[in-house]
Every structure is written in structure tokens, then in C-alpha cells.
Design a protein around this motif. Structure first.
Motif, PDB file in Angstrom:
ATOM      1  N   VAL A   3     -10.045  -6.855  -6.335  1.00 41.61           N
ATOM      2  CA  VAL A   3     -10.489  -7.839  -5.344  1.00 41.61           C
ATOM      3  C   VAL A   3      -9.392  -8.076  -4.322  1.00 41.61           C
ATOM      4  CG1 VAL A   3     -11.285 -10.210  -4.981  1.00 41.61           C
ATOM      5  CG2 VAL A   3     -12.090  -8.915  -6.959  1.00 41.61           C
ATOM      6  N   ASP A   4      -8.168  -8.279  -4.806  1.00 40.25           N
ATOM      7  CA  ASP A   4      -7.054  -8.476  -3.873  1.00 40.25           C
ATOM      8  C   ASP A   4      -6.865  -7.250  -2.985  1.00 40.25           C
ATOM      9  OD1 ASP A   4      -6.522 -11.039  -4.805  1.00 40.25           O
ATOM     10  OD2 ASP A   4      -5.084 -10.335  -6.296  1.00 40.25           O
ATOM     11  N   ASP A   5      -7.047  -6.051  -3.543  1.00 40.95           N
ATOM     12  CA  ASP A   5      -6.914  -4.830  -2.746  1.00 40.95           C
ATOM     13  C   ASP A   5      -7.987  -4.751  -1.669  1.00 40.95           C
ATOM     14  OD1 ASP A   5      -4.700  -4.054  -4.231  1.00 40.95           O
ATOM     15  OD2 ASP A   5      -5.812  -2.599  -5.447  1.00 40.95           O
ATOM     16  N   TYR A   6      -9.244  -5.053  -2.029  1.00 41.29           N
ATOM     17  CA  TYR A   6     -10.325  -5.050  -1.042  1.00 41.29           C
ATOM     18  C   TYR A   6     -10.003  -5.994   0.114  1.00 41.29           C
ATOM     19  CZ  TYR A   6     -13.645  -2.926  -4.443  1.00 41.29           C
ATOM     20  OH  TYR A   6     -14.298  -2.114  -5.333  1.00 41.29           O
ATOM     21  N   LEU A   7      -9.541  -7.198  -0.240  1.00 44.26           N
ATOM     22  CA  LEU A   7      -9.288  -8.211   0.781  1.00 44.26           C
ATOM     23  C   LEU A   7      -8.040  -7.890   1.595  1.00 44.26           C
ATOM     24  CD1 LEU A   7     -10.256 -11.406  -1.220  1.00 44.26           C
ATOM     25  CD2 LEU A   7     -11.670 -10.028   0.323  1.00 44.26           C
ATOM     26  N   LEU A   8      -7.036  -7.313   0.953  1.00 44.28           N
ATOM     27  CA  LEU A   8      -5.826  -6.901   1.666  1.00 44.28           C
ATOM     28  C   LEU A   8      -6.169  -5.872   2.731  1.00 44.28           C
ATOM     29  CD1 LEU A   8      -2.640  -7.016   1.746  1.00 44.28           C
ATOM     30  CD2 LEU A   8      -2.720  -5.019   0.235  1.00 44.28           C
ATOM     31  N   MET A  29      -2.550  -0.087   3.166  1.00 45.89           N
ATOM     32  CA  MET A  29      -2.296  -1.190   2.238  1.00 45.89           C
ATOM     33  C   MET A  29      -0.798  -1.387   2.008  1.00 45.89           C
ATOM     34  SD  MET A  29      -5.534  -0.677  -0.320  1.00 45.89           S
ATOM     35  CE  MET A  29      -4.892  -1.764  -1.561  1.00 45.89           C
ATOM     36  N   ALA A  30      -0.036  -0.307   1.991  1.00 47.50           N
ATOM     37  CA  ALA A  30       1.419  -0.438   1.832  1.00 47.50           C
ATOM     38  C   ALA A  30       2.014  -1.194   3.019  1.00 47.50           C
ATOM     39  CB  ALA A  30       2.055   0.953   1.677  1.00 47.50           C
ATOM     40  N   ARG A  31       1.549  -0.873   4.220  1.00 48.21           N
ATOM     41  CA  ARG A  31       2.032  -1.612   5.394  1.00 48.21           C
ATOM     42  C   ARG A  31       1.624  -3.070   5.326  1.00 48.21           C
ATOM     43  NH1 ARG A  31       1.051   3.384   7.555  1.00 48.21           N
ATOM     44  NH2 ARG A  31      -1.064   2.963   8.291  1.00 48.21           N
ATOM     45  N   ALA A  32       0.406  -3.321   4.851  1.00 50.96           N
ATOM     46  CA  ALA A  32      -0.063  -4.707   4.739  1.00 50.96           C
ATOM     47  C   ALA A  32       0.785  -5.483   3.741  1.00 50.96           C
ATOM     48  CB  ALA A  32      -1.534  -4.728   4.319  1.00 50.96           C
ATOM     49  N   ARG A  33       1.095  -4.855   2.617  1.00 48.89           N
ATOM     50  CA  ARG A  33       1.958  -5.530   1.624  1.00 48.89           C
ATOM     51  C   ARG A  33       3.351  -5.784   2.199  1.00 48.89           C
ATOM     52  NH1 ARG A  33      -0.899  -2.029  -1.955  1.00 48.89           N
ATOM     53  NH2 ARG A  33      -2.242  -3.285  -3.281  1.00 48.89           N
ATOM     54  N   GLY A  34       3.865  -4.803   2.936  1.00 49.86           N
ATOM     55  CA  GLY A  34       5.182  -4.968   3.563  1.00 49.86           C
ATOM     56  C   GLY A  34       5.183  -6.119   4.556  1.00 49.86           C
ATOM     57  N   ALA A  35       4.143  -6.213   5.369  1.00 49.50           N
ATOM     58  CA  ALA A  35       4.045  -7.295   6.358  1.00 49.50           C
ATOM     59  C   ALA A  35       3.880  -8.639   5.676  1.00 49.50           C
ATOM     60  CB  ALA A  35       2.877  -7.030   7.307  1.00 49.50           C
ATOM     61  N   ARG A  36       3.157  -8.658   4.589  1.00 47.74           N
ATOM     62  CA  ARG A  36       2.935  -9.908   3.843  1.00 47.74           C
ATOM     63  C   ARG A  36       4.211 -10.371   3.168  1.00 47.74           C
ATOM     64  NH1 ARG A  36      -1.652  -9.793  -0.620  1.00 47.74           N
ATOM     65  NH2 ARG A  36      -0.117  -8.500  -1.614  1.00 47.74           N
ATOM     66  N   GLY A  37       5.066  -9.399   2.787  1.00 45.68           N
ATOM     67  CA  GLY A  37       6.304  -9.718   2.078  1.00 45.68           C
ATOM     68  C   GLY A  37       7.400 -10.265   2.971  1.00 45.68           C
ATOM     69  N   ARG A  38       7.205 -10.155   4.289  1.00 46.43           N
ATOM     70  CA  ARG A  38       8.228 -10.638   5.228  1.00 46.43           C
ATOM     71  C   ARG A  38       8.266 -12.122   5.305  1.00 46.43           C
ATOM     72  NH1 ARG A  38       7.127  -7.018  10.349  1.00 46.43           N
ATOM     73  NH2 ARG A  38       6.393  -5.300   9.160  1.00 46.43           N
ATOM     74  N   ARG A  92      -9.206  -5.221   4.047  1.00 44.66           N
ATOM     75  CA  ARG A  92     -10.088  -5.844   5.046  1.00 44.66           C
ATOM     76  C   ARG A  92      -9.280  -6.667   6.052  1.00 44.66           C
ATOM     77  NH1 ARG A  92     -13.417 -10.903   3.229  1.00 44.66           N
ATOM     78  NH2 ARG A  92     -11.341 -11.783   3.531  1.00 44.66           N
ATOM     79  N   ASP A  93      -8.406  -7.512   5.546  1.00 44.02           N
ATOM     80  CA  ASP A  93      -7.659  -8.401   6.430  1.00 44.02           C
ATOM     81  C   ASP A  93      -6.679  -7.636   7.311  1.00 44.02           C
ATOM     82  OD1 ASP A  93      -9.158 -10.396   5.286  1.00 44.02           O
ATOM     83  OD2 ASP A  93      -7.532 -11.185   4.042  1.00 44.02           O
ATOM     84  N   ARG A  94      -6.087  -6.571   6.779  1.00 44.04           N
ATOM     85  CA  ARG A  94      -5.187  -5.744   7.594  1.00 44.04           C
ATOM     86  C   ARG A  94      -5.962  -5.063   8.721  1.00 44.04           C
ATOM     87  NH1 ARG A  94       0.305  -4.893   8.682  1.00 44.04           N
ATOM     88  NH2 ARG A  94       0.508  -2.807   9.556  1.00 44.04           N
ATOM     89  N   LEU A  95      -7.128  -4.509   8.400  1.00 48.50           N
ATOM     90  CA  LEU A  95      -7.926  -3.841   9.424  1.00 48.50           C
ATOM     91  C   LEU A  95      -8.436  -4.836  10.463  1.00 48.50           C
ATOM     92  CD1 LEU A  95      -9.887  -1.283   7.227  1.00 48.50           C
ATOM     93  CD2 LEU A  95      -7.941  -0.815   8.740  1.00 48.50           C
ATOM     94  N   ARG A  96      -8.695  -6.053  10.055  1.00 48.26           N
ATOM     95  CA  ARG A  96      -9.121  -7.081  11.006  1.00 48.26           C
ATOM     96  C   ARG A  96      -7.990  -7.468  11.963  1.00 48.26           C
ATOM     97  NH1 ARG A  96     -12.454 -11.518   7.326  1.00 48.26           N
ATOM     98  NH2 ARG A  96     -14.445 -10.392   7.275  1.00 48.26           N
ATOM     99  N   SER A  97      -6.751  -7.417  11.470  1.00 48.06           N
ATOM    100  CA  SER A  97      -5.636  -7.961  12.254  1.00 48.06           C
ATOM    101  C   SER A  97      -4.751  -6.913  12.921  1.00 48.06           C
ATOM    102  CB  SER A  97      -4.764  -8.847  11.353  1.00 48.06           C
ATOM    103  OG  SER A  97      -4.129  -8.065  10.355  1.00 48.06           O
ATOM    104  N   ASP A  98      -4.856  -5.641  12.556  1.00 49.02           N
ATOM    105  CA  ASP A  98      -3.953  -4.625  13.099  1.00 49.02           C
ATOM    106  C   ASP A  98      -4.758  -3.514  13.790  1.00 49.02           C
ATOM    107  OD1 ASP A  98      -2.272  -2.016  12.902  1.00 49.02           O
ATOM    108  OD2 ASP A  98      -0.823  -3.639  12.585  1.00 49.02           O
TER     109      ASP A  98
END
Length: 188
Positions: A129-134, A179-188, A136-142
Motif C-alpha cells: 500500500v505504501d509503495d502504491y501511494l509512494l 520509487m527510489a527517487r521518491a524515497r530519497g526526496a522524502r528522506g530529505r 502515485r504521489d511521486r508521479l503526481r508531483s514530479d
């Protein structure tokens, strides 16, 4: 707050594709704002069918991303307390007009007879679920990742896919990179 419970019984151990493998012709459509309305209608239908259970219902996949071309199939994820307790959700979803397509460890998939809506049912604590949303949200914002993902899908259009899963697998490397980029951006 969710509480983790032991499943009522062991989960299935193999993948069951009701009706067998299905060929897929990938046909991308420009984003259609009506996909959000379709999601809303099915969210309400699912919530009504599964009441009074506390379920999470989210619009996922390409149709949930404004501006992204997609196959015209609305994907929805629903979380339930215990995926092994099909009696708590599956009969109600079938009675609401969905058809069982996939039964596999940790995941059930029902869809409309027209095959234009797919409902992925998973356990409440499933990391998918977290992966699906990660994603989705990355594609919506980037915009760059959205363009990369759409370009990847367009490059795959011309192929014939004997199994829908093969098409999904062909996108895996790009999805994992996004998803790796999304996790990296979230970790900042």
C-alpha cells in the motif's frame, strides 16, 4: 491506528488466475478527469458493501495521476484486517457486482465484468500500500518522472503481451527507479 492481528488461517500459497492468463493489448488514453469520478463511485460502492468494516480505499495506478496517459482501467487498493478471512470481504464484493480474478498470497483482485475497474485487496499492514501511494504521489508531483513513466509505457505499446503480468513486469525497473527517487526526496 491499525492493530496487527494473526490471520485466521494460513494464506494461499500459489497464484490462482480465475479464467487463466489473459492477453493484453496496451492502449493508452490521454488522462480523463472522469476516472476520478469512476473511482469515487466505486469507493462508495465498496464502502457500502464492506460496511461496517473499517477499510482504507485509495485510487492508485496511472488513472489516479492527472496528466498521465493510462490504460482506461481504474485501479483501487482496499485494505482489510485479515486477507485470509475472505468471508469478511470477498462475498460482499462479489455481491456488489465484482468478479474474482486473482487469489495469491497476500492479495486478492476483483474487477468489474467490463474489466474497467480492478480492486486490489490486501492486508491492512501490507507494505504494498505504501509503495502504491509512494509511486502515485511521486508521479503526481514530479513532471520528469511522470514523463519518464509515460514514455516507458508508450515504448511498450507496440508489443503483444500474452499475459497482463508480463506488461507490468516490463515496467518494473523504471518504477523501482522512480520509487527510489521518491524515497530519497522524502528522506530529505
Amino acid at each position: 491506528m491499525s492493530t496487527s492481528r494473526e490471520p485466521r488461517r494460513p494464506d494461499v500459497t500459489e497464484v490462482e488466475l480465475v479464467g487463466g492468463a489473459e492477453a493484453l493489448t496496451v492502449d493508452l488514453h490521454s488522462h480523463d478527469d472522469r476516472w476520478a469520478e469512476v473511482f469515487g463511485d466505486h469507493r462508495d460502492r465498496i464502502r457500502d458493501a464492506l460496511a461496517p468494516a473499517d477499510v482504507r480505499i485509495e485510487h492508485i495506478g496511472s488513472t489516479s495521476v492527472p496528466g498521465l496517459a493510462a490504460k482506461p482501467i481504474v485501479d483501487i487498493v482496499v485494505t482489510v484486517d485479515d486477507i485470509t478471512a475472505e468471508e469478511d470481504y470477498l462475498d460482499a464484493l462479489l455481491a456488489a457486482g465484482y468478479e474474482l480474478r486473482v487469489r495469491e498470497p497476500g492479495h486478492r483482485l476483483v474487477r468489474t465484468p467490463a474489466r474497467d475497474v480492478q480492486v486490489h485487496v490486501v492486508g491492512r499492514d501490507d507494505p504494498a500500500v505504501d509503495d502504491y501511494l509512494l509511486l502515485r504521489d511521486r508521479l503526481r508531483s514530479d513532471a520528469d518522472d511522470r514523463a519518464l513513466y509515460e514514455g516507458t509505457k508508450r515504448a511498450l505499446i507496440g508489443k503483444r503481451w500474452d499475459d497482463t503480468n508480463d506488461y507490468a513486469d516490463a515496467k518494473t525497473d523504471v518504477i523501482l527507479a522512480i520509487m527510489a527517487r521518491a524515497r530519497g526526496a522524502r528522506g530529505r
